[in-house]
Write an enzyme that holds these catalytic residues in place. Sequence first.
Site, mmCIF file in Angstrom:
data_model
loop_
_atom_site.group_PDB
_atom_site.id
_atom_site.type_symbol
_atom_site.label_atom_id
_atom_site.label_comp_id
_atom_site.label_asym_id
_atom_site.label_seq_id
_atom_site.Cartn_x
_atom_site.Cartn_y
_atom_site.Cartn_z
ATOM 1 C CD1 TRP A 20 -1.778 -2.320 1.814
ATOM 2 C CD2 TRP A 20 -3.164 -1.122 0.550
ATOM 3 N NE1 TRP A 20 -2.882 -3.089 1.563
ATOM 4 C CE2 TRP A 20 -3.746 -2.381 0.791
ATOM 5 C CE3 TRP A 20 -3.859 -0.193 -0.238
ATOM 6 C CZ2 TRP A 20 -4.992 -2.737 0.274
ATOM 7 C CZ3 TRP A 20 -5.095 -0.555 -0.748
ATOM 8 C CH2 TRP A 20 -5.649 -1.816 -0.487
ATOM 9 C CB SER A 21 4.396 1.688 -0.911
ATOM 10 O OG SER A 21 5.308 2.751 -1.044
ATOM 11 C CG ASN A 22 0.966 6.646 1.153
ATOM 12 O OD1 ASN A 22 -0.082 6.306 0.633
ATOM 13 N ND2 ASN A 22 1.110 6.770 2.469
ATOM 14 C CG LEU A 73 6.811 1.386 -4.056
ATOM 15 C CD1 LEU A 73 6.501 -0.122 -4.098
ATOM 16 C CD2 LEU A 73 8.138 1.669 -4.756
#
Length: 323
Positions: free
Chosen positions: A80-82, A84
């Site tokens: 859920w990386s903001n 990336l």
Amino acid sequence: MKSFGSPVPPHHPHSETLTHVHWQQVTLPLPDGRQQPLQVLRLDRCDALAPGNKIFKLSGLLRTARQRECRRLLSFGGPWSNHLHALAALGREMDLQTVGLVRGEDLATPTLVEAAGWGMALYPLSRSLYRQRHDPAFQLACMQDYRADMLIPEGGDCPEGARGCQVIGAAIRQRFESGAQVVVATGTGTTLAGIVAGLDKRFQVLGISALKGALDTQQRILANLQALAGDNDETLADWRLYHEFHCGGFARTNSELRAVIAWGDHHGLPLEPVYTGKALLALRSLLSSGDIDAGRPLVLVHTGGLQGRRGFDWLALGAQPGH
Ligand SMILES: Cc1ncc(COP(=O)(O)O)c(C=O)c1O
């Protein structure tokens, strides 16, 4: 809700969208019945492609990529990386190839599906391999394996990333000439370091760690501050990290955190549980304990991350659109 803009230097390499910072004034009810005025710096509204702290952390790195004529950037992040998500969006905007090495097996989250749609090549990494992401030898091997010519550290954690966040401090300084207390969520601490370097002794910056037991964050911040300010660090804002507001760990929630987010939703202040919700929860608690002086101006930095709300089924607003 009151919201208005004031100019910050545009530093999005390719977009004209970052020309304003947005301030929102809210009144926070405290458990003892007091009403606390709070100024929220809505970085989530600063940039359409990379909202929150992302545009600030990534802009210098992307500029360097351009200068060095790099073509393929590699970085790390969770499902859920903001980080990336933003890197993929900016990479597409700047016509740069991006590679994301993802913790675990799940490449099907809306976050990563969007990132892939913007051209990011995604590969899963086992948790044990992911733990090596800071190891220069491992990084080099990844660069070779995935034919990348520039590494973007996880979360943009490097002096260049922190330097980009100095303008956040400058925007706060411009608005509160006699000083303020500033609360910001921390992961790597890169954003906090930049804010501290952009402020001076009239300000105190309180970092709220979203992680459980991330005791190395202090050292990372000190390293970035040393790189930014050298021996002039005596003139910078005072800062302190709090480790007791992780609500059970990274991306964990509890009923108190859910209540704070529900309050934000009802007051035109959308937050998410991983970072910004914890920052507001901590701010309230630190006001009650007296760690924050209720009589001085108080700023909450909204570092964005709203796309990640989709990872929490209990959030009604689960459908924050992609870009
Ligand atoms: C929404 C949000 N807030 C806060 C942070 C913490 O930022 P930093 O890693 O610079 O401490 C992050 C991570 O980058 C984030 O995505």
